[in-house]
Motif scaffolding. Structure first.
Motif, mmCIF file in Angstrom:
data_model
loop_
_atom_site.group_PDB
_atom_site.id
_atom_site.type_symbol
_atom_site.label_atom_id
_atom_site.label_comp_id
_atom_site.label_asym_id
_atom_site.label_seq_id
_atom_site.Cartn_x
_atom_site.Cartn_y
_atom_site.Cartn_z
ATOM 1 N N PHE A 183 0.857 -1.188 0.000
ATOM 2 C CA PHE A 183 0.000 0.000 0.000
ATOM 3 C C PHE A 183 0.896 1.241 0.000
ATOM 4 O O PHE A 183 2.017 1.192 0.508
ATOM 5 N N HIS A 184 0.408 2.321 -0.551
ATOM 6 C CA HIS A 184 1.102 3.609 -0.401
ATOM 7 C C HIS A 184 0.046 4.675 -0.614
ATOM 8 O O HIS A 184 -0.585 4.711 -1.663
ATOM 9 N N ILE A 185 -0.145 5.545 0.382
ATOM 10 C CA ILE A 185 -1.310 6.449 0.286
ATOM 11 C C ILE A 185 -0.952 7.855 -0.177
ATOM 12 O O ILE A 185 -1.851 8.628 -0.506
ATOM 13 N N GLY A 186 0.319 8.195 -0.212
ATOM 14 C CA GLY A 186 0.678 9.548 -0.646
ATOM 15 C C GLY A 186 1.961 9.982 0.030
ATOM 16 O O GLY A 186 2.608 9.189 0.716
ATOM 17 N N SER A 187 2.316 11.234 -0.164
ATOM 18 C CA SER A 187 3.612 11.714 0.314
ATOM 19 C C SER A 187 3.435 13.016 1.090
ATOM 20 O O SER A 187 2.409 13.689 0.957
ATOM 21 N N GLN A 188 4.461 13.365 1.893
ATOM 22 C CA GLN A 188 4.441 14.571 2.732
ATOM 23 C C GLN A 188 3.189 14.583 3.620
ATOM 24 O O GLN A 188 2.430 15.549 3.672
ATOM 25 N N ILE A 189 2.983 13.463 4.318
ATOM 26 C CA ILE A 189 1.869 13.334 5.268
ATOM 27 C C ILE A 189 2.447 13.618 6.652
ATOM 28 O O ILE A 189 3.320 12.876 7.131
ATOM 29 N N THR A 190 2.006 14.698 7.264
ATOM 30 C CA THR A 190 2.653 15.110 8.511
ATOM 31 C C THR A 190 1.857 14.686 9.750
ATOM 32 O O THR A 190 2.340 14.808 10.864
#
Ligand code: LLP
Length: 383
Positions: A183-190
């Motif tokens: 799975f990979h839901i997105g990037s730059q998730i803070t």
């Protein structure tokens, strides 16, 4: 980082602080020390500079690759091939062949069509390809639209409804071994909330598979943990404890299940800065422009994602210039989007000053281009 460190260097160039990189890697080790079934892979796409890769490989991380080129580079710089995973929505035949020849750990398969091709190529080589299916979990990561990946509308992965037929098909193919889910839901998730939502979604999926008699040996939750672009000096190392604790607390793992991570930005972003020289301070009609010798060819993130990179006038700071002024900081490229900052406060700036664009270690140098026939940026590393 002082201007003395950069004497004689041709600007623009990337500077990597390897001490910070080592401390970041240590923080990851500390946060996962009590979880022997956690495996962290570095997402090579964030930065593939050889010295940086070598440090990360030496720290014992695996590699997450998205192309044949990345697999070859990672292997060259010391990542054990048994710790390389390979994702990508469009794998070419030569890339699949290279991955099979290297005997990498696992393919993260993104479509049924790709599964058939991998099986075919593996059978010509008399090899078994280990695969995980990349499932699109339809979890909103609340991040920039251009770097969100886990929603149904994105091109990535296999929809949840298609997961079971995909696994059943894999089980019938003689040159495929089904090993897990990716799975990979997105990037730059803070925030950790989207990762918690991902854990809950995975729990549902694995429970349903278990009921069907299917065991999932490996779960890969991708990457995506973010960094503090606004305050690079206050927060040089992300809160890895909060990140890994989210999975420890919310993901239900059996004793023999392995959990894989693919972190890119969180590992390298704060270690890198783009160093550029001021060419001109130009007085426009209503604005003052600081024109620097780096452009969107060297760091495309502001132009492409409206990204913020803290700008620091190193020369002015060293000279103790107290007065400030608002400038637009722009590059030399013939594109109006070649702007790093609008109305940005800097100390009074002069031709020849060195400016650092901070937090540029991830998706900086690696996304550089030669547009306008410009030379690619060089790099230097600290000891
Ligand atoms: N795993 C997969 C399957 C990915 O697609 C990505 C990033 C990662 C891991 C690593 O994500 P990270 O931990 O670095 O967030 N160029 C954009 C970022 C694109 C990310 C693409 N996928 C930027 O400059 O913000």
């Amino acid at each position: 980082m002082t201007t003395q460190d950069f004497k004689g260097m041709q600007t623009p160039f990337y500077y990597y602080d390897l001490t910070l990189l080592r401390n970041t890697l240590q923080a990851i080790k500390d946060a996962t020390a009590d979880a022997p079934n956690f495996h962290v892979h570095y997402a090579v796409k964030a930065c593939a500079t050889p010295m940086v890769l070598r440090e990360i490989a030496q720290a014992g991380l695996g590699a997450d690759c998205v192309s044949g080129g990345e697999i070859l580079r990672a292997a060259e710089q010391g990542f054990p091939v048994s710790e390389i995973v390979y994702a990508g929505v469009g794998k070419s035949d030569w890339e699949i062949e290279a991955a099979l020849d290297k005997d990498i750990a696992m393919f993260n398969v993104e479509s049924m069509e790709e599964l058939e091709v991998i099986n075919e190529i593996a059978s010509t080589k008399c090899k078994i390809a280990r695969v995980a299916f990349r499932i699109n979990p339809n979890v909103d990561a609340h991040t920039h639209a251009k770097i969100t990946t886990g929603l149904n509308e994105n091109k990535f992965g296999i929809a949840m409804e298609d997961m079971l037929p995909a696994i059943h098909r894999a089980q019938t193919l003689s040159n495929i071994e089904f090993l897990g889910l990716h799975f990979h839901i997105g990037s730059q998730i803070t925030e950790t909330t989207p990762f918690r939502a991902l854990c809950e979604r995975i729990n549902e999926l694995t429970a349903a598979l278990k009921a069907d008699g299917i065991s999932v040996r490996n779960i890969n939750v991708g990457g995506g943990y973010g960094v503090d672009y606004q305050h690079p000096d206050e927060n040089p190392i992300p809160d890895f404890k909060a990140y890994f604790d989210t999975f420890k607390q919310h993901l239900q793992l059996d004793a023999d299940q392995h959990l894989h991570f693919e972190l890119g930005r969180a590992i390298v972003a704060q270690c890198g800065s783009l160093i550029t020289k001021v060419l001109y301070v130009k007085q426009g009609h209503s604005k003052q422009f600081v024109i620097v010798d780096a452009g969107m060819t060297d760091l495309i993130r502001p132009a492409l994602y409206d990204a913020f990179h803290f700008a620091q006038n190193l020369t002015a700071e060293e000279e103790g210039r107290a007065e400030h002024c608002n400038y637009d900081i722009v590059g030399p490229i013939c594109e109006s989007s070649d702007v790093f900052h609008k109305d940005y406060q800097l100390p009074i700036t002069h031709r020849g000053d060195l400016i650092a664009f901070r937090t540029a270690g991830a998706y900086g140098e690696i996304m550089a281009s030669q547009y306008n026939c410009r030379p690619m940026p060089k790099h230097i590393c600290s000891k």
